[in-house]
Each structure stands twice: as structure tokens, then as C-alpha cells.
Design an enzyme around this catalytic site. Structure first.
Site, short mmCIF file in Angstrom:
data_model
loop_
_atom_site.label_atom_id
_atom_site.label_comp_id
_atom_site.label_asym_id
_atom_site.label_seq_id
_atom_site.Cartn_x
_atom_site.Cartn_y
_atom_site.Cartn_z
N LYS A 14 0.83 -1.22 0.00
CA LYS A 14 0.00 0.00 0.00
C LYS A 14 0.87 1.27 0.00
O LYS A 14 0.58 2.20 -0.73
CB LYS A 14 -0.93 0.03 1.23
CG LYS A 14 -1.91 -1.14 1.29
CD LYS A 14 -2.95 -0.95 2.39
CE LYS A 14 -2.38 -1.00 3.79
NZ LYS A 14 -1.86 -2.31 4.20
N ARG A 89 -9.89 0.76 8.81
CA ARG A 89 -9.47 -0.59 9.16
C ARG A 89 -10.56 -1.34 9.93
O ARG A 89 -10.35 -2.50 10.29
CB ARG A 89 -8.23 -0.50 10.03
CG ARG A 89 -6.93 -0.86 9.30
CD ARG A 89 -5.87 -0.85 10.33
NE ARG A 89 -4.61 -1.42 10.07
CZ ARG A 89 -3.56 -0.77 9.57
NH1 ARG A 89 -3.66 0.46 9.13
NH2 ARG A 89 -2.40 -1.36 9.50
N ARG A 128 11.34 -6.18 5.20
CA ARG A 128 11.18 -4.75 5.48
C ARG A 128 11.67 -4.43 6.90
O ARG A 128 12.26 -3.38 7.13
CB ARG A 128 9.69 -4.37 5.33
CG ARG A 128 9.38 -2.92 5.54
CD ARG A 128 7.98 -2.58 5.06
NE ARG A 128 7.00 -2.68 6.12
CZ ARG A 128 5.67 -2.50 5.95
NH1 ARG A 128 5.18 -2.27 4.75
NH2 ARG A 128 4.86 -2.58 6.97
N ARG A 134 11.02 -0.29 11.93
CA ARG A 134 9.70 -0.47 12.57
C ARG A 134 9.72 -1.71 13.45
O ARG A 134 9.86 -2.81 12.93
CB ARG A 134 8.61 -0.59 11.50
CG ARG A 134 8.21 0.73 10.89
CD ARG A 134 7.10 0.56 9.87
NE ARG A 134 5.93 -0.14 10.39
CZ ARG A 134 4.77 -0.20 9.76
NH1 ARG A 134 4.63 0.40 8.59
NH2 ARG A 134 3.76 -0.85 10.29
N ARG A 146 -0.73 -8.89 13.63
CA ARG A 146 -1.26 -7.85 12.74
C ARG A 146 -2.11 -8.48 11.64
O ARG A 146 -3.15 -7.94 11.27
CB ARG A 146 -0.11 -7.03 12.13
CG ARG A 146 0.52 -6.10 13.16
CD ARG A 146 1.87 -5.59 12.70
NE ARG A 146 1.81 -4.79 11.50
CZ ARG A 146 2.85 -4.62 10.68
NH1 ARG A 146 4.01 -5.21 10.93
NH2 ARG A 146 2.72 -3.86 9.62
P1 AMP Z 1 0.42 0.66 9.18
O1 AMP Z 1 1.55 1.63 9.01
O2 AMP Z 1 -0.79 1.05 8.36
O3 AMP Z 1 0.84 -0.76 8.98
O4 AMP Z 1 -0.05 0.77 10.70
C1 AMP Z 1 0.81 0.44 11.78
C2 AMP Z 1 -0.01 0.26 13.05
O5 AMP Z 1 -0.68 1.50 13.37
C3 AMP Z 1 -1.12 -0.76 12.97
O6 AMP Z 1 -0.64 -2.07 13.24
C4 AMP Z 1 -2.07 -0.27 14.05
O7 AMP Z 1 -1.57 -0.57 15.35
C5 AMP Z 1 -1.98 1.25 13.89
N1 AMP Z 1 -2.98 1.76 12.92
C6 AMP Z 1 -2.72 2.36 11.72
N2 AMP Z 1 -3.85 2.71 11.09
C7 AMP Z 1 -4.87 2.32 11.91
C8 AMP Z 1 -6.30 2.38 11.82
N3 AMP Z 1 -6.91 2.91 10.74
N4 AMP Z 1 -7.02 1.88 12.86
C9 AMP Z 1 -6.43 1.36 13.95
N5 AMP Z 1 -5.09 1.25 14.09
C10 AMP Z 1 -4.31 1.72 13.09
#
Ligand code: AMP
Length: 190
Positions: A14, A89, A128, A134, A146
Site C-alpha cells: 500500500k 481498518r 522490510r 519499525r 497484525r
Molecule cells: P500501518 O503503518 O498502516 O501498517 O499501521 C501500523 C499500526 O498502526 C497498525 O498495526 C495499528 O496498530 C496502527 N494503525 C494504523 N492505522 C490504523 C487504523 N486505521 N485503525 C487502527 N489502528 C491503526
């Protein structure tokens, strides 16, 4: 306005494809993961609370991310459109997004879903994790958590957009250019 939800499990590509979409269609990129990581980097209270959940691979509460998106929509009133990356999400987030956009006479144009199997996701995320810095990418147990959160809470969001006939599925394995070609073809056919 062109408002795209870019959807797919962690590691589906993404972030990478968002960059291509923004460059071609001049959209504002809204990634809730990036916003949360910047809150953490700035040492805010919100960041501290979110980090506890993110480090375990759990979602942060709906009201937190909905509030962040609402602020960003208000801060970008002249945008040609938005790409929502990692949001919504949960179905509650998708409903809230529809309400926020409707209050601005706007709506989601389409959801583009990148489909990648679990084995490939695990491989990509561990790779990654070696250089992304991260913590949630480096540990297989957290990656599994996740993906589990995704399957339980996020996958149903696809049905929300299917019911609105806005769901577009794209096979997410192949070269970055090849996948972007399929994405832009889908956007241009709207
Ligand atoms: P990402 O960078 O999109 O993989 O997000 C990393 C982490 O941020 C996720 O594993 C969640 O803990 C949190 N997170 C990001 N976006 C959301 C969302 N829309 N709703 C809830 N938690 C989120």
C-alpha cells in the site's frame, strides 16, 4: 474529487503504490500509520498510548484514528482528492469516513484492494523489518498478530465497499510497475 481507499493486509504494498498514485493523480496521502508514527516521534500523549498497542500488533481505538482523519480533511480543503492508506481498518471507521466526506459533499470513489497471500506477506514484512526501523515488522509473532487483526476486523471492510459497488480487487504480486499499471487502469476506467 477522486477519493481512493487503498486496501490490503500489512505488506501488500500500500505504501509503495500510494506514492505512485499520488504522483500520477496529485492526491493528498493520508496514512494513519504514518500519522501515528509521527505522533510517537514527537513524543505526544496520543503517540505514547498508540505505541503500546502498535508494538503488540493491535489496532488503536476507532475514535483516535477517526479524529486524526477528520483533522487532516479539514486541513486540506483545496485537495483534488485523497488516498486513504491503512484507513478505514474497521467497519465503524468506514461508516465514520462516509459521514465525514458527506458533510463536505464528497464520497469515496473506489476501494482498491491489493491481494497478496500470507506466505508472501510474512516474507516481505520480515525483509522490510531489517531496514525499516519499525519494531512491528521485525518480530514474526507481532506480524502474525497484525495479520490476525486484519483478518478479524479489517477484512470485513471490503464487504462494506462491495455493497456500495466500489470494490476493485488487484493481484498484488509482480513488479511495482506491473501492479501500478493495473491500478491506474482501474482508476482511469472509472
Ligand atoms: P500501518 O503503518 O498502516 O501498517 O499501521 C501500523 C499500526 O498502526 C497498525 O498495526 C495499528 O496498530 C496502527 N494503525 C494504523 N492505522 C490504523 C487504523 N486505521 N485503525 C487502527 N489502528 C491503526
Amino acid at each position: 474529487m477522486l477519493n481512493i481507499v487503498l486496501f490490503g493486509p500489512p505488506g501488500a504494498g500500500k505504501g509503495t503504490q500510494s506514492e505512485n498514485i499520488i504522483a500520477k493523480y496529485q492526491l493528498v496521502h493520508l496514512s494513519t500509520g504514518d500519522i501515528l508514527r509521527s505522533e510517537i516521534a514527537n513524543g505526544t500523549e496520543l503517540g505514547r498510548e498508540a505505541k503500546k498497542l502498535m508494538d503488540q500488533g493491535l489496532l488503536v481505538p476507532d475514535e483516535v484514528v477517526i479524529g486524526m482523519i477528520s483533522n487532516k480533511l479539514d486541513a486540506n480543503k483545496d485537495a483534488k482528492g485523497f488516498i486513504f492508506d491503512g484507513f478505514p481498518r474497521t467497519v465503524a471507521q468506514a461508516e465514520a469516513l462516509d459521514t465525514l466526506l458527506a458533510s463536505k459533499d464528497a464520497s469515496i470513489s473506489m476501494m482498491i484492494a491489493l491481494e497478496v497471500d500470507n506466505e508472501e506477506l510474512m516474507k516481505r514484512l520480515l525483509l522490510r523489518g531489517k531496514d525499516s526501523g519499525r519494531p512491528d515488522d521485525a518480530n514474526p509473532d507481532i506480524i502474525r498478530k497484525r495479520i490476525e487483526e486484519y483478518n478479524n476486523k479489517t477484512a470485513p471492510v471490503a464487504n462494506f465497499y462491495k455493497a456500495q459497488e466500489k470494490f476493485k480487487s488487484i493481484h498484488g504480486i509482480g513488479s511495482i510497475e506491473e501492479i501500478f499499471g493495473k491500478i491506474s487502469g482501474t482508476i482511469d476506467a472509472r
